[in-house]
Design a protein around this motif. Structure first.
Motif: not given
Lengths: 532, 532
Positions: B69, B108, B112-113, B508-509
């Motif tokens: 990240r 998650e 996606n990250i 994540s949201w």
């Protein structure tokens, strides 16, 4: 019991205030024996009051759960035995395979369903392994291993037995199916399919895999072009093209979805307009539809019941849902009895007037008669009888038994098997619960049709299935809907109808809230692709 | 590649308009060879531009994900290899065991990250089976079986290797643990525990089970009185007393929860007030806390790294998170080198002035020095040196090497191992990513402390752990919190602090929205007890 509780409460009150009420406490102690004796006497007299009837329900699917939800006569004592401690809203299973809806959102614990009712109920997580109908006993085996890997066996007595165990998936004895295919019948199946789809994408993303192999891994074949197969194909296509495409950009072009259908068209039970629309949409989406590729024979194995859902040859055992099939009585089998009951003046011939008096009973007992009249666009019994008598005046119609046979000879061709759907099972469960709720009342004042072979009337009206329509989601927020009265609707508006119907049909507010929030989550964040 | 695409696009334009631009098409055809030759020439010159550095990350836990990240230098090309294609927010695992939070809400997908980042990244779902550090290759094996039950093997090259594979659960070689215990480390563990708890309640509800057996089935023993064990005990107690009680009224009184702790107290790493409060609350809740019941030796096995998280003896391999341990350099090992570097005038003695010039570097390179000063409540280096010199004027302090040794002899006792927590792993990942982001810059202008044994400065400052505090949820909407600066808080207010910290820390949201909606759902509908 209630008396004893009362005594306990009473004495506890005294215990709490013992310093203030010493005298009264003494009185209570002295009279305690008497009170207990009274309690026992009441207990004895209570056994004289008719004992609660024991209803044993096997299965917690649509039929069993619908029965439980509708039963509300507190004079029953219900014991539910099922290998699953929850009810699953199976029409949303295709949505679970792709994560549009979570598995947990469509299940509700059975205990929660009967917790809110006034009927004494208990649940045991077990499978039924043997039914002893003579001694009214069911042998059960727990499906949870204990530490020493033994399964618990136990026996349950019953007064009424409700069999609603569902059916096994039919593999049509095709070799290799059990080893290499996924079924879509249980919640676990849907979860397994979801994990397998993600696994396929992960495997296809490995650096060592050849393009040929990648294509093979990402070729998904779906067998069955009915509403479930079509919905799953559509859901999978949406999952790939809306969500996985972003995360697996390297392999998206290699995905292929093939839908295999034995018959000539997919969705053959729907209106032709729907079939054509669906086939066209799938062609545009790149879903390969292969029809007519195989023909297999369906051997339906089920428990035969009468029109009151009672297992043939028994008096207190009922079977409903996918495990049962109603053996509708043929008019031609009972034709002599019908003639005899109708010919009230024993003249050997039936007049229109005599016939009209029992016509409602006949239509209720033999629903094929009504269907036949409707399909032939006949407005009443006179039209039917006229067929065999030729052009005579209505009022002067008189038939002997042979002429009656000629008039009714084609009626039985209208008999139909009910489909193995959630709608049928659910209506059967509700119907049976209503019969149980009114058992005593209908015992006295039977409300069913005349018994043609025996004396008197049937206690209840026989079960009648009322088709409420059917949906076939086609992906891309489009759904085909066919509602009663040949009302056909295709497109986005029926998708919203689908959302509202499925939300409203949920068994609890909890699952309703969860399903709706799952849909919202999908709109906002897309579907999740973790291997959970 | 780009040139070739350009050529293709170019020629497609011509194909589309071929009737209009025949002449130009001819030109293109003629010059095609030239164009291709040009393309090749450019491709050759492009290889002259430094190739992207290949960073291979093993693991997608806290350390690996935090690294991913925070890495944002597009000059790297990242390949992530992990048996899990998702990151799991492990601090919420105890909540998953009882269904307060769903498993899916805390995971998650790794893709996606890094999808939202500008760094070239790819992911392979596989395990690392061998590292060949000499040839800079990692051997991997896919953990998904293909149809023929074979696992795919492949090799990945690297320029930098980041090992963040986590650690196995330590059973302390206790016999029977692997067979009869559940661990709580992975998402699957939490799901398994949840199903097992429900299974126990179902088994205890079977009609054939004796009361003795029921008690045995419903006795839950939890090993470990640290924050996770305490949180799970509390969560289980809440699950039983708030939710299961309603659905299993017959067996609720037979439930027993025992918490076993090897040491003298539970939550021993927290402030004594918290320990006392938790033990008292558990006593009132009926949770049986058994302390001091066993003492076991901990054999920590991990990959040793230096203070820059580099694996000892390597130059381009890093290890972080639970699988690694920082071997902090001892001051006493380097004392000669330190003396030499500090004694700038080569006089054989150190003055306070000389010492003060390198003091910051010493404190940065050997963090134990700073800790020692703080613990002894010394305000500066003078205080430390004075200890060995006695009562002299600050300015006139002069030490030879033996006197320096005496002054620093106890400093190394302050060295501490970092705990194996999410907080440490996450900070290490972020630290390493920042180093990678500024690699080239710091190569030219090193910002680390002086190298005492060699020449020059270290490129980066060494990793420093910053403890941000710790929570221990105690059930019944109460949480104990210990924040830096000895700030202790117990009760409902810290539960709300816990909610907000855990919600804000989500990666994540999507997971944030899911976790919050799970909490809301629990408040409204309670926890679900289906065996899903």
């Amino acid at each position: 019991m209630r008396n004893f509780n009362f005594f306990q409460r009473f004495s506890r009150n005294f215990r709490d205030y013992d310093s203030q009420f010493k005298l009264v406490l003494l009185c209570t102690t002295v009279s305690g024996g008497g009170l207990l004796a009274y309690g026992e006497a009441v207990a004895t007299s209570e056994t004289a009051v008719p004992e609660k009837k024991k209803v044993l329900v096997l299965g917690t699917g649509w039929a069993g759960t619908s029965f439980l939800r509708n039963l509300n006569d507190p004079r029953y004592e219900v014991h539910v035995v099922s290998p699953r401690n929850y009810f699953a809203f199976t029409p949303l299973l295709p949505s679970v395979t792709c994560g549009t809806v979570e598995a947990r959102s469509i299940v509700e614990p059975v205990r929660n369903i009967f917790r809110k009712k006034h009927v004494d109920s208990r649940f045991s997580e077990a499978e039924c392994i043997k039914i002893d109908a003579v001694n009214r006993k069911v042998y059960c085996r727990s499906n949870i291993n204990n530490n020493s890997n033994e399964k618990q066996d136990f026996v349950v007595d019953y007064d009424y037995l409700i069999i609603a165990v569902g059916a096994q998936v039919n593999t049509f004895n095709t070799p290799g199916v059990t080893e290499h295919c996924h079924f879509l019948k249980e919640v676990e199946d849907a979860q397994r399919i979801r994990r397998t789809v993600i696994d396929c994408f992960e495997r296809a993303s490995l650096p060592s895999v050849s393009d040929e192999e990648r294509k093979r891994i990402l070729h998904f074949a779906i067998v069955g072009g009915g509403p479930t197969g079509v919905e799953f194909a559509a859901a999978l296509h949406d999952f790939v093209s809306e969500d996985l495409v972003k995360l697996y950009p390297g392999v998206k072009d290699l995905v292929k979805i093939t839908l295999l259908e034995a018959g000539g068209h997919i969705l053959s039970m729907f209106d032709k307009r729907i079939t054509a629309f669906a086939e066209d949409k799938f062609r545009r989406d790149g879903i390969d539809v292969k029809t007519g590729s195989m023909v297999v024979k369906i051997n339906r194995r089920a428990i035969a019941t009468d029109e009151w859902l009672r297992v043939e040859g028994t008096n207190n055992v009922y079977a409903l849902g996918d495990c049962a099939t109603i053996n509708q009585r043929k008019v031609m089998e009972d034709i002599a009895a019908i003639f005899k009951k109708t010919d009230t003046d024993n003249s050997g011939t039936l007049t229109l007037k005599e016939f009209q008096e029992v016509m409602n009973d006949i239509c209720e007992r033999y629903p094929q008669v009504e269907l036949y009249l409707k399909n032939k666009q006949m407005h009443g019994i006179a039209d039917l009888l006229k067929e065999s008598k030729g052009d005579v005046q209505k009022e002067s119609i008189e038939l002997n038994i042979e002429e009656l046979k000629t008039a009714l000879i084609n009626v039985d061709s209208e008999m139909k098997f009910l489909p193995a759907t959630a709608q049928v099972a659910s209506q059967q469960g509700a119907y049976l619960a209503k019969c149980f709720n009114r058992m005593e009342e209908c015992e006295k004042n039977p409300e069913g049709p005349i018994r043609f072979r025996e004396e008197g009337r049937h206690r209840f009206k026989p079960f009648r299935y009322k088709h409420l329509g059917q949906f076939a989601p086609l992906g891309g927020e489009q759904t085909a809907a066919q509602l009663p009265g040949d009302w056909v609707s295709i497109g986005h508006s029926s998708q919203w109808l689908w959302y509202s119907v499925y939300a409203s049909k949920q068994v609890s507010w909890r699952t309703r809230a969860l399903v709706v929030s799952d849909w919202m989550r999908r709109f906002i964040f897309g579907r999740d692709s973790s291997q959970i």
